[in-house]
Design a protein around this motif. Structure first.
Motif, short mmCIF file in Angstrom:
data_model
loop_
_atom_site.label_atom_id
_atom_site.label_comp_id
_atom_site.label_asym_id
_atom_site.label_seq_id
_atom_site.Cartn_x
_atom_site.Cartn_y
_atom_site.Cartn_z
N GLU A 235 0.82 -1.21 0.00
CA GLU A 235 0.00 0.00 0.00
C GLU A 235 0.86 1.27 0.00
O GLU A 235 0.56 2.24 -0.69
N LYS A 236 1.94 1.24 0.77
CA LYS A 236 2.83 2.39 0.80
C LYS A 236 3.53 2.57 -0.55
O LYS A 236 3.81 3.69 -0.99
N MET A 237 3.76 1.43 -1.21
CA MET A 237 4.40 1.49 -2.52
C MET A 237 3.52 2.22 -3.53
O MET A 237 4.02 2.90 -4.41
N VAL A 238 2.21 2.08 -3.38
CA VAL A 238 1.29 2.80 -4.26
C VAL A 238 1.57 4.30 -4.16
O VAL A 238 1.64 5.02 -5.17
N GLU A 239 1.76 4.78 -2.94
CA GLU A 239 2.05 6.21 -2.72
C GLU A 239 3.41 6.61 -3.28
O GLU A 239 3.57 7.70 -3.82
N ALA A 240 4.38 5.71 -3.12
CA ALA A 240 5.72 6.02 -3.65
C ALA A 240 5.67 6.13 -5.17
O ALA A 240 6.31 7.01 -5.77
N VAL A 241 4.89 5.25 -5.79
CA VAL A 241 4.75 5.28 -7.25
C VAL A 241 4.09 6.60 -7.69
O VAL A 241 4.39 7.14 -8.75
N ALA A 242 3.22 7.11 -6.83
CA ALA A 242 2.50 8.35 -7.16
C ALA A 242 3.39 9.60 -7.12
O ALA A 242 2.92 10.70 -7.41
N THR A 243 4.68 9.44 -6.82
CA THR A 243 5.59 10.60 -6.90
C THR A 243 5.89 10.94 -8.37
O THR A 243 6.57 11.92 -8.66
N HIS A 244 5.40 10.13 -9.28
CA HIS A 244 5.72 10.28 -10.71
C HIS A 244 5.53 11.70 -11.23
O HIS A 244 6.41 12.27 -11.87
N GLU A 245 4.37 12.27 -10.93
CA GLU A 245 4.05 13.57 -11.49
C GLU A 245 5.05 14.64 -11.05
O GLU A 245 5.55 15.43 -11.86
N GLN A 246 5.34 14.63 -9.75
CA GLN A 246 6.29 15.60 -9.21
C GLN A 246 7.68 15.42 -9.86
O GLN A 246 8.35 16.39 -10.24
N ILE A 247 8.07 14.16 -10.02
CA ILE A 247 9.39 13.88 -10.59
C ILE A 247 9.43 14.26 -12.07
O ILE A 247 10.43 14.76 -12.58
N ALA A 248 8.32 14.03 -12.77
CA ALA A 248 8.28 14.38 -14.19
C ALA A 248 8.51 15.88 -14.38
O ALA A 248 9.23 16.31 -15.29
N GLU A 249 7.92 16.66 -13.50
CA GLU A 249 8.08 18.10 -13.58
C GLU A 249 9.52 18.52 -13.28
O GLU A 249 10.12 19.34 -13.98
N VAL B 22 11.99 4.60 -5.60
CA VAL B 22 10.98 4.75 -6.66
C VAL B 22 11.07 6.11 -7.37
O VAL B 22 11.10 6.16 -8.60
N PRO B 23 11.13 7.23 -6.62
CA PRO B 23 11.31 8.50 -7.35
C PRO B 23 12.60 8.53 -8.18
O PRO B 23 12.64 9.19 -9.22
N LEU B 24 13.62 7.79 -7.75
CA LEU B 24 14.87 7.75 -8.53
C LEU B 24 14.67 6.98 -9.84
O LEU B 24 15.23 7.33 -10.88
N GLN B 25 13.84 5.93 -9.78
CA GLN B 25 13.51 5.18 -11.01
C GLN B 25 12.76 6.10 -11.98
O GLN B 25 13.08 6.17 -13.17
N TRP B 26 11.78 6.82 -11.44
CA TRP B 26 11.01 7.75 -12.29
C TRP B 26 11.92 8.82 -12.89
O TRP B 26 11.76 9.22 -14.03
N PHE B 27 12.85 9.29 -12.09
CA PHE B 27 13.74 10.37 -12.55
C PHE B 27 14.54 9.89 -13.77
O PHE B 27 14.64 10.60 -14.79
N ALA B 28 15.10 8.69 -13.68
CA ALA B 28 15.87 8.15 -14.80
C ALA B 28 14.97 8.00 -16.03
O ALA B 28 15.34 8.38 -17.15
N LEU B 29 13.78 7.47 -15.81
CA LEU B 29 12.85 7.27 -16.92
C LEU B 29 12.50 8.60 -17.58
O LEU B 29 12.50 8.73 -18.81
N GLU B 30 12.22 9.60 -16.77
CA GLU B 30 11.80 10.90 -17.32
C GLU B 30 12.95 11.60 -18.05
O GLU B 30 12.74 12.23 -19.08
N LEU B 31 14.17 11.50 -17.52
CA LEU B 31 15.29 12.14 -18.21
C LEU B 31 15.60 11.42 -19.52
O LEU B 31 15.95 12.06 -20.52
N SER B 32 15.47 10.11 -19.51
CA SER B 32 15.68 9.34 -20.73
C SER B 32 14.65 9.76 -21.79
O SER B 32 14.99 10.01 -22.95
#
Ligand code: F6R
Length: 369
Positions: free
Chosen positions: A199-213, A339-349
């Motif tokens: 359940e906490k992981m769901v919230e961590a995944v939801a950092t996507h939007e902030q990281i994308a910006e 998780v936000p670090l994974q999103w960060f790599a994905l978004e920069l790529s």
């Protein structure tokens, strides 16, 4: 099938809550962690283990590093982590009381397979943490603990990494109980944390939007540093590896305490630094040390992106960006912080127009030594 996502990596990051749940499923019975594959090794064998060596490559080795802290804490056995391709060449000191735990998503990584074969020849107990049913490494090992994260297609490992850490934590709890060194309170607290993770992981995944910006205004970045302490250190290494792999950006992870021993010289005006901040509630001492590290780099011009536990306000005055993740015990922090670090790599790529799932020069499974 990407299931509507722009890449397999995005899909697999989103599957992380399920991956954790699947790794845990059936392995907590009446509040106790019970891994039948380990039980089958025999009580005496588990009690006699006096040393554990985790062998793995790349991301799996960082999962191993995170796991080593938990296994030591719960099972009270010294644990070290060695890269598979280094293991054999150092003529390791092994005995029939040594347990070698290999960690491999594919179960086919040649470096790790050769290290496992070497360990078997030396008569040690071998346990395989693997995501691929009936792969070569689990078949060769004395026991196979499958992660059940589901197939991982993107070259950059995400959900398998999270599942590997989860499996290693389960192994630590199983060993602690089998060896009679795990207190009922410690076990209950850890089990509660584990069960709450999906359940906490769901919230961590939801950092996507902030990281994308965040990634949007950082698209030209040429170098990124990552700092962490304790279990946050391997998570920092993983954040750096993800960025190198899929965004081709120079990145390095450091143990936060190591900064003043050299790397702080790298800090210049505008240098982006991700800092993984430990939980202030469960590790106040480490937390205050990391906040001091942030002040030190900030004073030298670093652009600080702090990954903090919700409610942690101590870093606010010193951070340019704060990413909040749910409350856990310190030992569990890296599972969410990465998780936000994974999103960060994905978004920069993505921002650089690269193929997120198929980075240049890399293969999903490295079957040559
Ligand atoms: C990183 C990555 C690699 C693998 C490594 C081990 O994203 O995918 O570093 O983790 O090659 O692979 P496995 O786990 O299949 O042994």
């Amino acid at each position: 099938d990407k299931g509507g996502w722009s890449s397999f990596m995005a899909k697999e990051i989103n599957e992380q809550p399920e991956a954790i749940a699947n790794t845990i499923r059936g392995r907590i019975v009446d509040g106790h962690v019970e891994i039948p594959e380990l039980t089958e090794l025999g009580a005496e064998r588990l009690q006699n283990i006096d040393r554990i060596i985790i062998i793995a490559c790349g991301t799996a080795s960082y999962a191993g590093m995170v796991g080593s802290y938990a296994i030591e804490q719960w099972a009270r056995v010294p644990v070290e982590v060695q890269l598979s391709h280094e293991f054999r060449y150092r003529d390791p000191v092994l005995s029939d009381r040594t347990m070698v735990i290999s960690v491999s998503q594919s179960g086919e990584t040649m470096d790790t397979l050769m290290a496992v074969k070497y360990a078997i020849e030396q008569g040690v107990t071998t346990v395989s943490v693997c995501n691929t049913q009936s792969a070569t490494i689990p078949r060769e090992s004395d026991a196979a603990v499958y992660t059940h994260a589901g197939p991982e297609v993107a070259v950059a490992s995400t959900k398998a990494f999270i599942a590997q850490i989860t499996a290693l934590y389960l192994i630590g709890l199983h060993l602690g109980r089998a060896r009679g060194v795990l207190s009922a309170e410690a076990e209950a607290a850890a089990v509660e944390q584990l069960e709450a993770l999906p359940e906490k992981m769901v919230e961590a995944v939801a950092t996507h939007e902030q990281i994308a910006e965040l990634a949007h205004w950082m698209a030209d970045t040429r170098s990124v540093l990552f700092l962490g302490r304790h279990v946050g250190y391997p998570a920092a290494l993983e954040g750096a590896l993800k960025l190198k792999e899929i965004a081709y950006i120079h990145a390095e992870g450091f143990a936060a305490g190591e900064l003043k021993h050299g790397p702080i010289a790298l800090i210049d005006h505008g240098q982006p630094v991700f800092v993984l901040v430990p939980s202030p509630r469960t590790s106040p001492l480490m937390h205050s040390k990391v906040v001091s590290n942030i002040q030190e780099i900030r004073a030298r011009g670093a652009r600080v992106i702090a990954i903090v536990e919700k409610g942690d306000t101590a870093v606010l005055p010193f951070a340019d960006e704060v990413v909040r993740i749910p409350l856990t015990d310190a030992l569990f922090d890296p599972i969410l912080q990465v998780v936000p670090l994974q999103w960060f790599a994905l978004e920069l790529s993505t921002a650089k127009g690269l193929d997120v799932d198929q980075p240049r020069n890399l293969a999903k499974s490295v079957t040559v030594e």
